[in-house]
Design a protein around this motif. Structure first.
Motif, PDB file in Angstrom:
ATOM      1  N   LEU A 165       0.745  -1.388   0.070  1.00  0.00           N
ATOM      2  CA  LEU A 165      -0.127  -0.112  -0.193  1.00  0.00           C
ATOM      3  C   LEU A 165       0.794   1.243   0.001  1.00  0.00           C
ATOM      4  O   LEU A 165       0.411   2.134  -0.726  1.00  0.00           O
ATOM      5  CB  LEU A 165      -0.952   0.108   0.967  1.00  0.00           C
ATOM      6  CG  LEU A 165      -2.146  -1.082   1.117  1.00  0.00           C
ATOM      7  CD1 LEU A 165      -2.823  -0.992   2.444  1.00  0.00           C
ATOM      8  CD2 LEU A 165      -2.930  -0.876  -0.137  1.00  0.00           C
TER       9      LEU A 165
ATOM     10  N   GLU B 202       2.299   1.612  -3.453  1.00  0.00           N
ATOM     11  CA  GLU B 202       1.111   2.181  -4.341  1.00  0.00           C
ATOM     12  C   GLU B 202       1.098   3.785  -4.166  1.00  0.00           C
ATOM     13  O   GLU B 202       0.980   4.462  -5.130  1.00  0.00           O
ATOM     14  CB  GLU B 202       0.079   1.527  -4.119  1.00  0.00           C
ATOM     15  CG  GLU B 202      -1.134   1.762  -5.072  1.00  0.00           C
ATOM     16  CD  GLU B 202      -2.264   0.957  -4.632  1.00  0.00           C
ATOM     17  OE1 GLU B 202      -3.463   1.283  -5.430  1.00  0.00           O
ATOM     18  OE2 GLU B 202      -2.227  -0.155  -4.154  1.00  0.00           O
TER      19      GLU B 202
ATOM     20  N   LYS C 290      -2.476   6.980  -7.537  1.00  0.00           N
ATOM     21  CA  LYS C 290      -3.766   7.183  -6.796  1.00  0.00           C
ATOM     22  C   LYS C 290      -3.350   8.171  -5.516  1.00  0.00           C
ATOM     23  O   LYS C 290      -2.148   7.968  -5.097  1.00  0.00           O
ATOM     24  CB  LYS C 290      -4.190   5.911  -6.251  1.00  0.00           C
ATOM     25  CG  LYS C 290      -4.765   4.960  -7.394  1.00  0.00           C
ATOM     26  CD  LYS C 290      -5.296   3.827  -6.696  1.00  0.00           C
ATOM     27  CE  LYS C 290      -5.677   2.735  -7.803  1.00  0.00           C
ATOM     28  NZ  LYS C 290      -6.099   1.538  -7.128  1.00  0.00           N
TER      29      LYS C 290
ATOM     30  N   ASN D 157      -6.313   9.321   0.031  1.00  0.00           N
ATOM     31  CA  ASN D 157      -7.624   8.835   0.029  1.00  0.00           C
ATOM     32  C   ASN D 157      -8.195   7.994  -0.497  1.00  0.00           C
ATOM     33  O   ASN D 157      -9.074   7.176  -0.011  1.00  0.00           O
ATOM     34  CB  ASN D 157      -8.648  10.261   0.290  1.00  0.00           C
ATOM     35  CG  ASN D 157      -8.004  11.210   1.370  1.00  0.00           C
ATOM     36  OD1 ASN D 157      -7.621  10.971   2.549  1.00  0.00           O
ATOM     37  ND2 ASN D 157      -8.146  12.391   1.032  1.00  0.00           N
ATOM     38  N   SER D 158      -8.206   7.731  -1.598  1.00  0.00           N
ATOM     39  CA  SER D 158      -8.744   6.675  -2.519  1.00  0.00           C
ATOM     40  C   SER D 158      -7.943   5.518  -2.087  1.00  0.00           C
ATOM     41  O   SER D 158      -8.793   4.403  -2.108  1.00  0.00           O
ATOM     42  CB  SER D 158      -8.546   7.022  -4.028  1.00  0.00           C
ATOM     43  OG  SER D 158      -6.980   7.003  -4.377  1.00  0.00           O
ATOM     44  N   ILE D 159      -6.641   5.260  -1.947  1.00  0.00           N
ATOM     45  CA  ILE D 159      -6.136   4.004  -1.454  1.00  0.00           C
ATOM     46  C   ILE D 159      -6.634   3.603  -0.029  1.00  0.00           C
ATOM     47  O   ILE D 159      -7.050   2.365   0.099  1.00  0.00           O
ATOM     48  CB  ILE D 159      -4.617   4.078  -1.289  1.00  0.00           C
ATOM     49  CG1 ILE D 159      -3.951   4.579  -2.752  1.00  0.00           C
ATOM     50  CG2 ILE D 159      -4.000   2.982  -0.517  1.00  0.00           C
ATOM     51  CD1 ILE D 159      -2.569   4.619  -2.721  1.00  0.00           C
TER      52      ILE D 159
ATOM     53  N   THR E 243      -9.801   4.295   1.189  1.00  0.00           N
ATOM     54  CA  THR E 243     -10.952   4.183   0.983  1.00  0.00           C
ATOM     55  C   THR E 243     -11.197   2.719   0.385  1.00  0.00           C
ATOM     56  O   THR E 243     -11.876   1.782   0.900  1.00  0.00           O
ATOM     57  CB  THR E 243     -11.763   5.126   0.247  1.00  0.00           C
ATOM     58  OG1 THR E 243     -11.675   6.426   0.750  1.00  0.00           O
ATOM     59  CG2 THR E 243     -13.224   4.688  -0.065  1.00  0.00           C
ATOM     60  N   GLU E 244     -10.433   2.364  -0.655  1.00  0.00           N
ATOM     61  CA  GLU E 244     -10.414   1.358  -1.424  1.00  0.00           C
ATOM     62  C   GLU E 244      -9.921  -0.075  -0.468  1.00  0.00           C
ATOM     63  O   GLU E 244     -10.487  -1.394  -0.437  1.00  0.00           O
ATOM     64  CB  GLU E 244      -9.458   0.936  -2.522  1.00  0.00           C
ATOM     65  CG  GLU E 244      -9.719   2.033  -3.737  1.00  0.00           C
ATOM     66  CD  GLU E 244      -8.557   1.905  -4.726  1.00  0.00           C
ATOM     67  OE1 GLU E 244      -7.580   1.142  -4.428  1.00  0.00           O
ATOM     68  OE2 GLU E 244      -8.915   2.745  -5.601  1.00  0.00           O
ATOM     69  N   ASN E 245      -9.222   0.164   0.604  1.00  0.00           N
ATOM     70  CA  ASN E 245      -8.669  -0.845   1.529  1.00  0.00           C
ATOM     71  C   ASN E 245      -9.368  -0.620   2.872  1.00  0.00           C
ATOM     72  O   ASN E 245      -8.797  -1.633   3.928  1.00  0.00           O
ATOM     73  CB  ASN E 245      -7.309  -0.824   1.681  1.00  0.00           C
ATOM     74  CG  ASN E 245      -6.485  -1.188   0.420  1.00  0.00           C
ATOM     75  OD1 ASN E 245      -6.427  -2.382   0.079  1.00  0.00           O
ATOM     76  ND2 ASN E 245      -6.104  -0.188  -0.495  1.00  0.00           N
ATOM     77  N   SER E 246     -10.318   0.239   3.179  1.00  0.00           N
ATOM     78  CA  SER E 246     -11.068   0.093   4.416  1.00  0.00           C
ATOM     79  C   SER E 246      -9.963   0.728   5.614  1.00  0.00           C
ATOM     80  O   SER E 246     -10.213  -0.010   6.607  1.00  0.00           O
ATOM     81  CB  SER E 246     -11.812  -0.894   4.717  1.00  0.00           C
ATOM     82  OG  SER E 246     -12.932  -1.091   3.735  1.00  0.00           O
TER      83      SER E 246
END
Length: 115
Positions: free
Chosen positions: A16, A19, A25, A28-30, A32-35
């Protein structure tokens, strides 16, 4: 509503963070995608960057091997000493019983810290 504590593997954390560092990305999007909470991801990134220099530290591996070898030798020396002292105590108990009888301990003052 109870929250279950999640345990994240080192592999997941590093993936993560990598990434995130690639910049494809945003944080915040990373998250959100991974909770995951964004602050948690920020902390992982900071820790990752702080410890990144350790990867290139060649002396670290040599020091670890030397320390492990020293600890192993020290433990072996202690084990040898404990074995020797155990044999001596057993021999002394045997000789004390032979010379003074089985109740030889009652002839002496009690041990200072004996319960």
């Amino acid at each position: 509503m109870s929250r279950k504590r999640r345990n994240f593997t080192a592999k997941l954390k590093s993936d993560l963070v990598l990434e995130l560092l690639k910049g494809e990305k945003d944080l915040n999007s990373i998250a959100t995608e991974n909770s995951i909470q964004p602050n948690l991801l920020r902390n992982w990134k900071k820790e990752f960057l702080d410890k990144a220099s350790v990867v290139f530290d060649d002396s670290r591996e040599e020091n670890i091997r030397e320390k492990l070898d020293e600890e192993r030798k020290e433990k072996e020396a202690y084990a040898k000493k404990v074995g020797q002292l155990t044999m001596q105590v057993d021999w002394l108990k045997k000789k004390s019983t032979e010379l003074l009888g089985s109740d030889y301990e009652s002839k002496f003052s009690p041990k200072p810290f004996d319960d």
